[in-house]
Enzyme design. Structure first.
Site, short mmCIF file in Angstrom:
data_model
loop_
_atom_site.label_atom_id
_atom_site.label_comp_id
_atom_site.label_asym_id
_atom_site.label_seq_id
_atom_site.Cartn_x
_atom_site.Cartn_y
_atom_site.Cartn_z
N LYS A 94 -29.67 -0.23 63.39
CA LYS A 94 -29.63 0.72 62.26
C LYS A 94 -30.58 0.34 61.13
O LYS A 94 -31.08 1.19 60.42
CB LYS A 94 -28.21 0.85 61.74
CG LYS A 94 -27.32 1.61 62.70
CD LYS A 94 -26.17 2.28 62.00
CE LYS A 94 -25.45 3.22 62.94
NZ LYS A 94 -24.64 2.48 63.95
N GLU A 116 -23.93 8.46 54.45
CA GLU A 116 -22.60 8.65 55.02
C GLU A 116 -22.37 7.50 55.98
O GLU A 116 -23.32 6.92 56.50
CB GLU A 116 -22.53 9.98 55.77
CG GLU A 116 -23.07 9.94 57.22
CD GLU A 116 -24.56 9.68 57.33
OE1 GLU A 116 -25.27 9.95 56.35
OE2 GLU A 116 -25.02 9.19 58.39
N SER A 383 -27.69 -2.63 71.44
CA SER A 383 -27.92 -2.06 70.12
C SER A 383 -27.36 -2.88 68.96
O SER A 383 -27.85 -2.79 67.84
CB SER A 383 -27.36 -0.63 70.06
OG SER A 383 -25.99 -0.62 70.43
C1 PLP Z 1 -23.96 3.04 64.97
C2 PLP Z 1 -24.16 2.29 66.23
C3 PLP Z 1 -24.41 2.95 67.45
C4 PLP Z 1 -24.40 4.45 67.59
O1 PLP Z 1 -25.39 5.12 66.89
P1 PLP Z 1 -26.64 5.78 67.61
O2 PLP Z 1 -27.25 6.63 66.55
O3 PLP Z 1 -26.14 6.57 68.77
O4 PLP Z 1 -27.53 4.69 68.05
C5 PLP Z 1 -24.63 2.19 68.57
N1 PLP Z 1 -24.59 0.83 68.54
C6 PLP Z 1 -24.35 0.16 67.39
C7 PLP Z 1 -24.32 -1.32 67.41
C8 PLP Z 1 -24.12 0.87 66.20
O5 PLP Z 1 -23.87 0.19 65.06
#
Ligand code: PLP
Length: 401
Positions: A94, A116, A383
């Site tokens: 993010k 948000e 992610s």
């Molecule tokens: C917020 C988040 C997501 C989901 O958001 P996307 O916009 O779909 O990428 C996925 N993995 C992590 C670690 C997050 O913090």
């Protein structure tokens, strides 16, 4: 930040029949200003240089691609690689986007940012960048989420942000998004709205994708270095879809690379308690764009459920709707239980604790690799890191910290 000249979206933000901007007249004006500023600054040499510097020295990029040897052995098929977005500052992908939008706010001369947040991850990333750029920051968060995510609320306050509770609707992410839009309309002159995923009205889906596409650009280069070939498949979890879009985008023209987006099946698609907008939803308009969403027969947005707060969203970015419709990417889903098992599996086999969101991608990537040949490879987007989820995992297993 080398710009990829992508044919989509068109100048009005359409990905085929998806996307666009379904907003009030006042918001149209703010979006137009943003579109122009983004078009201008994203081509500006100094802006691009500052962005690259921030990604290198503040975020810690490039993030490594890691060969998961024990996970690969356990699957007994394709070679499994992980793109380590969990190693970024603040612990997830993010920050790539908030660094970009924060810098854009700065260049546009806006002293105030708003955001948000659901689980609080995007709120923390926004508060982080606001602290660094000396901007005032207000984060809208559903009252229900404020209760569930006390540590992230405290983190945002430590960083100097004001966290405003939203009690309308289900008091979760979608309501926080509505409230942030309302704030923006009233304070357009001095405020920049940092949206946390590839959803919302044009130009957000395009802009957030571009800021996250650094993930795919690096991964493409790294895989060529490691194995002299592109991976056969990419796997990423999909909440709003920003980490998946960021990974997929630089590979779209590589037709031999398959792409899989993994949604949250929660307690199972048949139970209704899930957040799988692409797998189980239908097209409609949500938060200013046409996309897939989860609604009931009366057109009301449904309550969603996922073990991972970051995937708990009743819509999805419009470009994913387009990739689904064209068949370029496939969308699948993974249940809470499967994701939890994958969380433990990676932790024990590789000593890497994944976020519960990322655990959805891991669960599917593992199944996929098991069905593929040993001379093939799968790249999974890790992610985020799982530190934030330790309490949730403990509670699910009846343990207390
Ligand atoms: C917020 C988040 C997501 C989901 O958001 P996307 O916009 O779909 O990428 C996925 N993995 C992590 C670690 C997050 O913090």
């Amino acid at each position: 930040m080398t710009q990829i000249r992508s044919p989509l979206p068109d100048s009005r933000g359409h990905f085929g029949s998806f996307g666009g901007s379904f907003v009030s007249e006042t918001l149209m004006h703010a979006l137009e200003e943003l579109r122009e500023a983004y078009g201008r600054w994203s081509q500006d040499e100094e802006f691009v240089r500052r962005m690259d510097e921030d990604l290198a020295h503040y975020v810690g990029r490039p993030s490594p691609v890691y060969f998961a040897a024990r996970l690969t052995a356990a699957a007994g098929g394709a070679q499994i690689y992980l793109k380590r977005e969990d190693l970024n500052h603040t612990g997830a992908h993010k920050i790539n986007n908030t660094v970009g939008q924060g810098l854009l706010a700065h260049y546009m001369g806006k002293p105030r940012v708003i955001a948000e947040t659901g689980a609080g991850q995007h709120g923390v990333a926004s508060a982080t960048i606001a602290a660094r750029l000396n901007k005032s920051c207000r984060v809208y968060m559903g009252e229900t989420d404020i209760e569930r995510q006390a540590i992230n609320v405290f983190r945002m306050r430590l960083l100097g942000a004001e966290v405003t509770g939203v009690s309308s609707g289900s008091a979760t992410l979608k309501d926080a998004l509505n409230e942030a839009m309302r704030d923006w309309v009233t304070n357009i002159d001095d405020t920049f709205y940092i949206i946390g995923t590839v959803a919302g009205p044009h130009p957000y889906p395009e802009m957030v994708r571009d800021f996250n596409a650094v993930v795919g650009r690096e991964a493409r280069r790294q895989m060529l270095q490691i194995q002299d070939d592109l991976p056969d498949a990419l796997v990423a979890c999909v909440g709003g879809g920003s980490n998946a879009m960021g990974l997929f985008h630089p590979f779209i023209e590589d037709r031999d690379v398959q792409m899989f987006g993994v949604e949250a099946a929660g307690r199972g698609l048949a139970s209704g308690a899930h957040a799988a907008s692409l797998c189980a939803g239908r097209p409609g308009v949500l938060h200013g764009c046409r996309t897939y969403l989860l609604d009931d027969d009366a057109g009301q947005i449904r309550h969603t459920h996922s073990i991972s707060a970051g995937l708990d969203y009743p819509g999805v970015g419009p470009e994913h709707a387009w990739l689904k419709e064209t068949g370029r990417a496939k969308y699948v889903s993974v249940t809470d239980d499967e994701a939890l098992a994958a969380f433990h599996q990676l932790t024990r086999l590789e000593g890497i604790m994944p976020a519960l969101e990322s655990s959805h991608a891991l669960a599917y990537g593992f199944k996929l690799a098991a069905e593929m040949r040993a001379d093939q490879s799968v790249l999974i987007n890790l992610s985020g890191r799982g530190d934030k989820d330790v309490e949730t995992v403990a509670a699910l297993e009846g343990l207390t910290l």
